[in-house]
Scaffold this motif. Sequence first.
Motif, PDB file in Angstrom:
ATOM      1  N   GLN A  28     -11.614  64.225  10.224  1.00 31.25           N
ATOM      2  CA  GLN A  28     -12.525  63.111  10.421  1.00 31.25           C
ATOM      3  C   GLN A  28     -12.693  62.864  11.910  1.00 31.25           C
ATOM      4  O   GLN A  28     -11.767  63.104  12.690  1.00 31.25           O
ATOM      5  CB  GLN A  28     -11.974  61.844   9.768  1.00 31.25           C
ATOM      6  CG  GLN A  28     -11.885  61.934   8.263  1.00 31.25           C
ATOM      7  CD  GLN A  28     -11.480  60.606   7.653  1.00 31.25           C
ATOM      8  OE1 GLN A  28     -11.949  59.557   8.059  1.00 31.25           O
ATOM      9  NE2 GLN A  28     -10.599  60.671   6.670  1.00 31.25           N
ATOM     10  N   CYS A  29     -13.885  62.389  12.286  1.00 31.15           N
ATOM     11  CA  CYS A  29     -14.132  62.045  13.681  1.00 31.15           C
ATOM     12  C   CYS A  29     -15.177  60.941  13.747  1.00 31.15           C
ATOM     13  O   CYS A  29     -15.984  60.789  12.829  1.00 31.15           O
ATOM     14  CB  CYS A  29     -14.554  63.263  14.481  1.00 31.15           C
ATOM     15  SG  CYS A  29     -16.121  63.974  13.967  1.00 31.15           S
ATOM     16  N   PRO A  30     -15.181  60.171  14.830  1.00 30.13           N
ATOM     17  CA  PRO A  30     -16.182  59.115  14.975  1.00 30.13           C
ATOM     18  C   PRO A  30     -17.547  59.724  15.298  1.00 30.13           C
ATOM     19  O   PRO A  30     -17.636  60.747  15.990  1.00 30.13           O
ATOM     20  CB  PRO A  30     -15.663  58.284  16.141  1.00 30.13           C
ATOM     21  CG  PRO A  30     -14.760  59.176  16.895  1.00 30.13           C
ATOM     22  CD  PRO A  30     -14.216  60.172  15.910  1.00 30.13           C
ATOM     23  N   VAL A  31     -18.611  59.120  14.770  1.00 29.76           N
ATOM     24  CA  VAL A  31     -19.986  59.571  15.032  1.00 29.76           C
ATOM     25  C   VAL A  31     -20.889  58.352  15.171  1.00 29.76           C
ATOM     26  O   VAL A  31     -20.542  57.246  14.786  1.00 29.76           O
ATOM     27  CB  VAL A  31     -20.535  60.489  13.914  1.00 29.76           C
ATOM     28  CG1 VAL A  31     -19.766  61.777  13.827  1.00 29.76           C
ATOM     29  CG2 VAL A  31     -20.547  59.776  12.581  1.00 29.76           C
ATOM     30  N   VAL A  32     -22.073  58.585  15.704  1.00 35.10           N
ATOM     31  CA  VAL A  32     -23.105  57.565  15.804  1.00 35.10           C
ATOM     32  C   VAL A  32     -24.291  58.053  14.997  1.00 35.10           C
ATOM     33  O   VAL A  32     -24.658  59.220  15.071  1.00 35.10           O
ATOM     34  CB  VAL A  32     -23.521  57.359  17.280  1.00 35.10           C
ATOM     35  CG1 VAL A  32     -24.659  56.376  17.384  1.00 35.10           C
ATOM     36  CG2 VAL A  32     -22.331  56.917  18.106  1.00 35.10           C
ATOM     37  N   GLY A  33     -24.864  57.171  14.196  1.00 35.21           N
ATOM     38  CA  GLY A  33     -26.011  57.582  13.394  1.00 35.21           C
ATOM     39  C   GLY A  33     -26.702  56.413  12.745  1.00 35.21           C
ATOM     40  O   GLY A  33     -26.230  55.275  12.810  1.00 35.21           O
ATOM     41  N   ASP A  34     -27.844  56.708  12.118  1.00 37.79           N
ATOM     42  CA  ASP A  34     -28.666  55.674  11.498  1.00 37.79           C
ATOM     43  C   ASP A  34     -28.366  55.450  10.028  1.00 37.79           C
ATOM     44  O   ASP A  34     -28.528  54.355   9.525  1.00 37.79           O
ATOM     45  CB  ASP A  34     -30.151  56.024  11.635  1.00 37.79           C
ATOM     46  CG  ASP A  34     -30.583  56.045  13.095  1.00 37.79           C
ATOM     47  OD1 ASP A  34     -30.000  55.305  13.904  1.00 37.79           O
ATOM     48  OD2 ASP A  34     -31.503  56.812  13.413  1.00 37.79           O
ATOM     49  N   SER A  35     -27.964  56.499   9.318  1.00 37.91           N
ATOM     50  CA  SER A  35     -27.776  56.345   7.876  1.00 37.91           C
ATOM     51  C   SER A  35     -26.626  57.209   7.385  1.00 37.91           C
ATOM     52  O   SER A  35     -26.255  58.191   8.014  1.00 37.91           O
ATOM     53  CB  SER A  35     -29.062  56.706   7.131  1.00 37.91           C
ATOM     54  OG  SER A  35     -29.426  58.042   7.387  1.00 37.91           O
ATOM     55  N   ASP A  36     -26.080  56.826   6.245  1.00 42.61           N
ATOM     56  CA  ASP A  36     -24.998  57.576   5.620  1.00 42.61           C
ATOM     57  C   ASP A  36     -25.578  58.707   4.787  1.00 42.61           C
ATOM     58  O   ASP A  36     -26.742  58.672   4.392  1.00 42.61           O
ATOM     59  CB  ASP A  36     -24.167  56.657   4.725  1.00 42.61           C
ATOM     60  CG  ASP A  36     -23.423  55.596   5.516  1.00 42.61           C
ATOM     61  OD1 ASP A  36     -23.346  55.720   6.754  1.00 42.61           O
ATOM     62  OD2 ASP A  36     -22.926  54.642   4.900  1.00 42.61           O
ATOM     63  N   GLY A  37     -24.759  59.703   4.489  1.00 44.02           N
ATOM     64  CA  GLY A  37     -25.226  60.799   3.652  1.00 44.02           C
ATOM     65  C   GLY A  37     -24.159  61.856   3.457  1.00 44.02           C
ATOM     66  O   GLY A  37     -23.084  61.802   4.060  1.00 44.02           O
ATOM     67  N   VAL A  38     -24.478  62.809   2.599  1.00 49.75           N
ATOM     68  CA  VAL A  38     -23.570  63.904   2.266  1.00 49.75           C
ATOM     69  C   VAL A  38     -24.364  65.202   2.244  1.00 49.75           C
ATOM     70  O   VAL A  38     -25.506  65.230   1.776  1.00 49.75           O
ATOM     71  CB  VAL A  38     -22.919  63.690   0.880  1.00 49.75           C
ATOM     72  CG1 VAL A  38     -22.058  64.873   0.493  1.00 49.75           C
ATOM     73  CG2 VAL A  38     -22.111  62.414   0.859  1.00 49.75           C
ATOM     74  N   ALA A  39     -23.761  66.276   2.747  1.00 52.37           N
ATOM     75  CA  ALA A  39     -24.374  67.603   2.676  1.00 52.37           C
ATOM     76  C   ALA A  39     -23.289  68.616   2.340  1.00 52.37           C
ATOM     77  O   ALA A  39     -22.166  68.528   2.825  1.00 52.37           O
ATOM     78  CB  ALA A  39     -25.023  67.970   4.003  1.00 52.37           C
ATOM     79  N   VAL A  40     -23.630  69.567   1.494  1.00 58.23           N
ATOM     80  CA  VAL A  40     -22.741  70.685   1.176  1.00 58.23           C
ATOM     81  C   VAL A  40     -23.369  71.927   1.791  1.00 58.23           C
ATOM     82  O   VAL A  40     -24.543  72.202   1.579  1.00 58.23           O
ATOM     83  CB  VAL A  40     -22.570  70.854  -0.350  1.00 58.23           C
ATOM     84  CG1 VAL A  40     -21.710  72.072  -0.661  1.00 58.23           C
ATOM     85  CG2 VAL A  40     -21.958  69.599  -0.951  1.00 58.23           C
ATOM     86  N   VAL A  41     -22.580  72.655   2.573  1.00 55.35           N
ATOM     87  CA  VAL A  41     -23.102  73.798   3.316  1.00 55.35           C
ATOM     88  C   VAL A  41     -22.199  75.013   3.116  1.00 55.35           C
ATOM     89  O   VAL A  41     -20.997  74.870   2.898  1.00 55.35           O
ATOM     90  CB  VAL A  41     -23.201  73.476   4.823  1.00 55.35           C
ATOM     91  CG1 VAL A  41     -24.203  72.363   5.077  1.00 55.35           C
ATOM     92  CG2 VAL A  41     -21.854  73.107   5.405  1.00 55.35           C
ATOM     93  N   PRO A  42     -22.774  76.214   3.199  1.00 50.51           N
ATOM     94  CA  PRO A  42     -21.935  77.420   3.169  1.00 50.51           C
ATOM     95  C   PRO A  42     -21.039  77.427   4.406  1.00 50.51           C
ATOM     96  O   PRO A  42     -21.524  77.305   5.540  1.00 50.51           O
ATOM     97  CB  PRO A  42     -22.933  78.574   3.214  1.00 50.51           C
ATOM     98  CG  PRO A  42     -24.267  77.971   2.876  1.00 50.51           C
ATOM     99  CD  PRO A  42     -24.194  76.532   3.275  1.00 50.51           C
ATOM    100  N   ALA A  43     -19.752  77.516   4.219  1.00 50.60           N
ATOM    101  CA  ALA A  43     -18.796  77.383   5.322  1.00 50.60           C
ATOM    102  C   ALA A  43     -18.988  78.459   6.388  1.00 50.60           C
ATOM    103  O   ALA A  43     -18.908  78.170   7.576  1.00 50.60           O
ATOM    104  CB  ALA A  43     -17.368  77.416   4.780  1.00 50.60           C
ATOM    105  N   ARG A  44     -19.238  79.673   6.003  1.00 52.53           N
ATOM    106  CA  ARG A  44     -19.402  80.754   6.984  1.00 52.53           C
ATOM    107  C   ARG A  44     -20.604  80.493   7.883  1.00 52.53           C
ATOM    108  O   ARG A  44     -20.535  80.638   9.102  1.00 52.53           O
ATOM    109  CB  ARG A  44     -19.545  82.101   6.288  1.00 52.53           C
ATOM    110  CG  ARG A  44     -19.688  83.251   7.290  1.00 52.53           C
ATOM    111  CD  ARG A  44     -19.661  84.568   6.614  1.00 52.53           C
ATOM    112  NE  ARG A  44     -18.277  84.782   6.153  1.00 52.53           N
ATOM    113  CZ  ARG A  44     -17.877  85.806   5.446  1.00 52.53           C
ATOM    114  NH1 ARG A  44     -18.725  86.723   5.067  1.00 52.53           N
ATOM    115  NH2 ARG A  44     -16.622  85.929   5.083  1.00 52.53           N
TER     116      ARG A  44
END
Length: 64
Positions: A28-44
Amino acid sequence: MLAVGRLERTCERLKATGTDLDLSLQVQCPVVGDSDGVAVVPARLAAEIVRALEPGMVTVEAGD
């Protein structure tokens, strides 16, 4: 090699989770942004993109 990566932004934190179905890891790390969300991505693919980035701040934008 991790197969899948999940990126989740809630409030001002980014949680990155990876798994190869036998082993999983989470950071986990701190971030700055406008909205929450989730994405699943190919790790490679995600690892290759991160390796190619120049040092410094990164901006990520996603569509619907």
